[in-house]
Write an enzyme that holds these catalytic residues in place. Sequence first.
Site, PDB file in Angstrom:
ATOM      1  N   GLY B  27       3.456 -15.272   4.391  1.00 44.66           N
ATOM      2  CA  GLY B  27       2.708 -15.158   3.145  1.00 44.66           C
ATOM      3  C   GLY B  27       3.587 -15.359   1.916  1.00 44.66           C
ATOM      4  O   GLY B  27       3.172 -16.001   0.938  1.00 44.66           O
ATOM      5  N   THR B  28       4.787 -14.826   1.947  1.00 42.19           N
ATOM      6  CA  THR B  28       5.662 -14.905   0.775  1.00 42.19           C
ATOM      7  C   THR B  28       6.000 -16.356   0.452  1.00 42.19           C
ATOM      8  O   THR B  28       5.867 -16.796  -0.695  1.00 42.19           O
ATOM      9  CB  THR B  28       6.948 -14.094   1.041  1.00 42.19           C
ATOM     10  OG1 THR B  28       6.567 -12.739   1.335  1.00 42.19           O
ATOM     11  CG2 THR B  28       7.890 -14.117  -0.148  1.00 42.19           C
ATOM     12  N   ASN B 108      -4.000  -5.426  -0.555  1.00 39.17           N
ATOM     13  CA  ASN B 108      -3.385  -4.838   0.636  1.00 39.17           C
ATOM     14  C   ASN B 108      -3.245  -3.328   0.556  1.00 39.17           C
ATOM     15  O   ASN B 108      -3.025  -2.674   1.562  1.00 39.17           O
ATOM     16  CB  ASN B 108      -2.007  -5.473   0.894  1.00 39.17           C
ATOM     17  CG  ASN B 108      -1.102  -5.422  -0.301  1.00 39.17           C
ATOM     18  OD1 ASN B 108      -1.451  -5.903  -1.374  1.00 39.17           O
ATOM     19  ND2 ASN B 108       0.060  -4.833  -0.142  1.00 39.17           N
ATOM     20  N   GLN B 136      -4.487 -10.659   3.789  1.00 39.55           N
ATOM     21  CA  GLN B 136      -5.188  -9.529   4.419  1.00 39.55           C
ATOM     22  C   GLN B 136      -6.566  -9.913   4.963  1.00 39.55           C
ATOM     23  O   GLN B 136      -7.242  -9.069   5.553  1.00 39.55           O
ATOM     24  CB  GLN B 136      -5.341  -8.370   3.416  1.00 39.55           C
ATOM     25  CG  GLN B 136      -4.017  -7.725   3.013  1.00 39.55           C
ATOM     26  CD  GLN B 136      -3.362  -6.923   4.135  1.00 39.55           C
ATOM     27  OE1 GLN B 136      -4.017  -6.519   5.097  1.00 39.55           O
ATOM     28  NE2 GLN B 136      -2.066  -6.675   4.015  1.00 39.55           N
ATOM     29  N   SER B 156      -0.748 -15.064   6.825  1.00 41.60           N
ATOM     30  CA  SER B 156       0.445 -14.621   7.547  1.00 41.60           C
ATOM     31  C   SER B 156       0.068 -14.117   8.944  1.00 41.60           C
ATOM     32  O   SER B 156      -0.857 -13.313   9.085  1.00 41.60           O
ATOM     33  CB  SER B 156       1.098 -13.500   6.736  1.00 41.60           C
ATOM     34  OG  SER B 156       2.226 -13.014   7.396  1.00 41.60           O
ATOM     35  N   HIS B 158       1.509 -12.083  11.194  1.00 43.63           N
ATOM     36  CA  HIS B 158       1.720 -10.718  11.707  1.00 43.63           C
ATOM     37  C   HIS B 158       0.676  -9.718  11.235  1.00 43.63           C
ATOM     38  O   HIS B 158       0.706  -8.551  11.624  1.00 43.63           O
ATOM     39  CB  HIS B 158       3.144 -10.237  11.395  1.00 43.63           C
ATOM     40  CG  HIS B 158       3.436  -9.936   9.955  1.00 43.63           C
ATOM     41  ND1 HIS B 158       3.670  -8.658   9.511  1.00 43.63           N
ATOM     42  CD2 HIS B 158       3.565 -10.731   8.869  1.00 43.63           C
ATOM     43  CE1 HIS B 158       3.933  -8.691   8.207  1.00 43.63           C
ATOM     44  NE2 HIS B 158       3.875  -9.946   7.796  1.00 43.63           N
ATOM     45  N   THR B 194      13.512 -27.275  10.567  1.00 42.09           N
ATOM     46  CA  THR B 194      12.935 -27.303  11.914  1.00 42.09           C
ATOM     47  C   THR B 194      11.849 -26.241  12.027  1.00 42.09           C
ATOM     48  O   THR B 194      12.042 -25.097  11.618  1.00 42.09           O
ATOM     49  CB  THR B 194      14.046 -27.079  12.957  1.00 42.09           C
ATOM     50  OG1 THR B 194      14.993 -28.126  12.797  1.00 42.09           O
ATOM     51  CG2 THR B 194      13.499 -27.082  14.377  1.00 42.09           C
ATOM     52  N   CYS B 284       4.885  -3.238   2.655  1.00 43.53           N
ATOM     53  CA  CYS B 284       5.686  -4.446   2.840  1.00 43.53           C
ATOM     54  C   CYS B 284       7.050  -4.277   2.209  1.00 43.53           C
ATOM     55  O   CYS B 284       7.992  -4.948   2.568  1.00 43.53           O
ATOM     56  CB  CYS B 284       4.966  -5.646   2.253  1.00 43.53           C
ATOM     57  SG  CYS B 284       3.328  -5.803   2.921  1.00 43.53           S
TER      58      CYS B 284
HETATM   59  C1  PLP Z   1      -1.353  -9.340   0.417  1.00 43.86           C
HETATM   60  C2  PLP Z   1      -0.026  -9.728   0.965  1.00 43.86           C
HETATM   61  N1  PLP Z   1       0.553 -10.849   0.521  1.00 43.86           N
HETATM   62  C3  PLP Z   1       1.744 -11.258   0.985  1.00 43.86           C
HETATM   63  C4  PLP Z   1       2.431 -10.537   1.936  1.00 43.86           C
HETATM   64  C5  PLP Z   1       3.732 -11.052   2.427  1.00 43.86           C
HETATM   65  O1  PLP Z   1       3.539 -11.745   3.629  1.00 43.86           O
HETATM   66  P1  PLP Z   1       4.775 -12.025   4.624  1.00 43.86           P
HETATM   67  O2  PLP Z   1       5.217 -10.697   5.129  1.00 43.86           O
HETATM   68  O3  PLP Z   1       4.198 -12.885   5.694  1.00 43.86           O
HETATM   69  O4  PLP Z   1       5.808 -12.736   3.818  1.00 43.86           O
HETATM   70  C6  PLP Z   1       1.878  -9.320   2.405  1.00 43.86           C
HETATM   71  C7  PLP Z   1       2.552  -8.434   3.379  1.00 43.86           C
HETATM   72  O5  PLP Z   1       3.453  -8.646   4.052  1.00 43.86           O
HETATM   73  C8  PLP Z   1       0.613  -8.923   1.922  1.00 43.86           C
HETATM   74  O6  PLP Z   1       0.020  -7.809   2.350  1.00 43.86           O
END
Ligand code: PLP
Lengths: 49, 331
Positions: B27-28, B108, B136, B156, B158, B194, B284
């Site tokens: 997500g980031t 979140n 989410q 994302s 996970h 990669t 997070c």
């Molecule tokens: C709403 C939201 N955005 C972004 C992220 C970040 O995603 P990632 O951990 O896959 O970088 C999170 C939590 O990890 C999240 O809850």
Amino acid sequence: MTNSKRIYFDNAATTPLDKEVLEAMMPTSPKGLAILHPFIPLAEKPGWQ
Amino acid sequence: MAIENARKSVAGLLNAHPGEIFFTSGGTESNNTAILSAIRDLGCTHIITSPIEHHAVLHTVAHYASRKTISFSFVKLLADGHIDLKDLEAQLAGREDKCLVTLMHANNEIGNLLSMNVVSALCRKYNAVFHSDCVQTVGHYPIDLSRMDIDFISASGHKFHGPKGVGILYVNSNVQAKPLLHGGGQERNMRAGTENLYGIVGFARALELAMERYEQDSAYIKKLKAYMTTQLLQHLPGIGFNGDYDGSCLYTVLNTSVPQSAKSEMLLFNLDIHGICVSGGSACSSGASQGSHVINALKLDDIGVAGRFSFCKYNTMQEVDKVVEVLTGLI
Ligand SMILES: Cc1ncc(COP(=O)(O)O)c(C=O)c1O
């Protein structure tokens, strides 16, 4: 899946990996990845890496 | 082959074109790529976002805004934490420069859901670019991108029983985006490096399973949340809930608020000692001791101690009973 002694109520942070997902990711599993050897057909290679 | 099959599968499940799906590290990275691309490639010079976005959006916006070439503003929040759509429209209508609107599909921490179609219509009306952090919601709700007029979404793996360190960025085929990472030509020149082959295959499988079982899993988790809500109200007088918890809200999240006291200040710590893992604010960035920026932004008259309880299909009613029992003893 949840550890019997601990209670995990933090699934918005991260969730446990599903067994079936792991199976799909395992190179040795029959249902798993079909190609893991770098010797893949030329047509599928992305070019110089 | 494996990557292209995964892409096809993910695209099919989200009703997008495979060419619109790019695999990332999560997500980031997807949020960073979308925001940079909106500024650099699509000419956005103003960003409208909210103070309750994830830090992967807020810190990225702050980073680009610090260069002074772009500006940003926060949209107002309503008392229940929802985005004030009237304020969003007023801001869009009042600007001459090209805007990026980046608003998350579901928060979140408090779980509030955004009216995606309303925001998308506003963005189209005022010629703004629309990105949504759907981390989410992807894997928890059926998402039909063919009916959601949007430029970018982030997801994302996970968050829905897939592997960590893999995600997607959806880029609408009408958008000409360039990469964040430069190097090789992977992901059709959109994401050098990669590919995380195992992660990508896992992401696709997790999404397939999540969508196959959506009806039964979501119904079950909804019951858990409703049960916990009623049990808490019954056993813990004075308890409250943050956000629109019984309205337009994630069925996976219940954000509780207990009155401040010497005992409740230590709540999360004490729950942990009892073997109960919850989060106070955004997990997070767990370990951070400052209060939650989301709860702070709600500007509540009566700020209690917030605890985020978030559920999945592996949780049980017995676990809810146990948590309510422990909480009752702790407060
Ligand atoms: C709403 C939201 N955005 C972004 C992220 C970040 O995603 P990632 O951990 O896959 O970088 C999170 C939590 O990890 C999240 O809850």
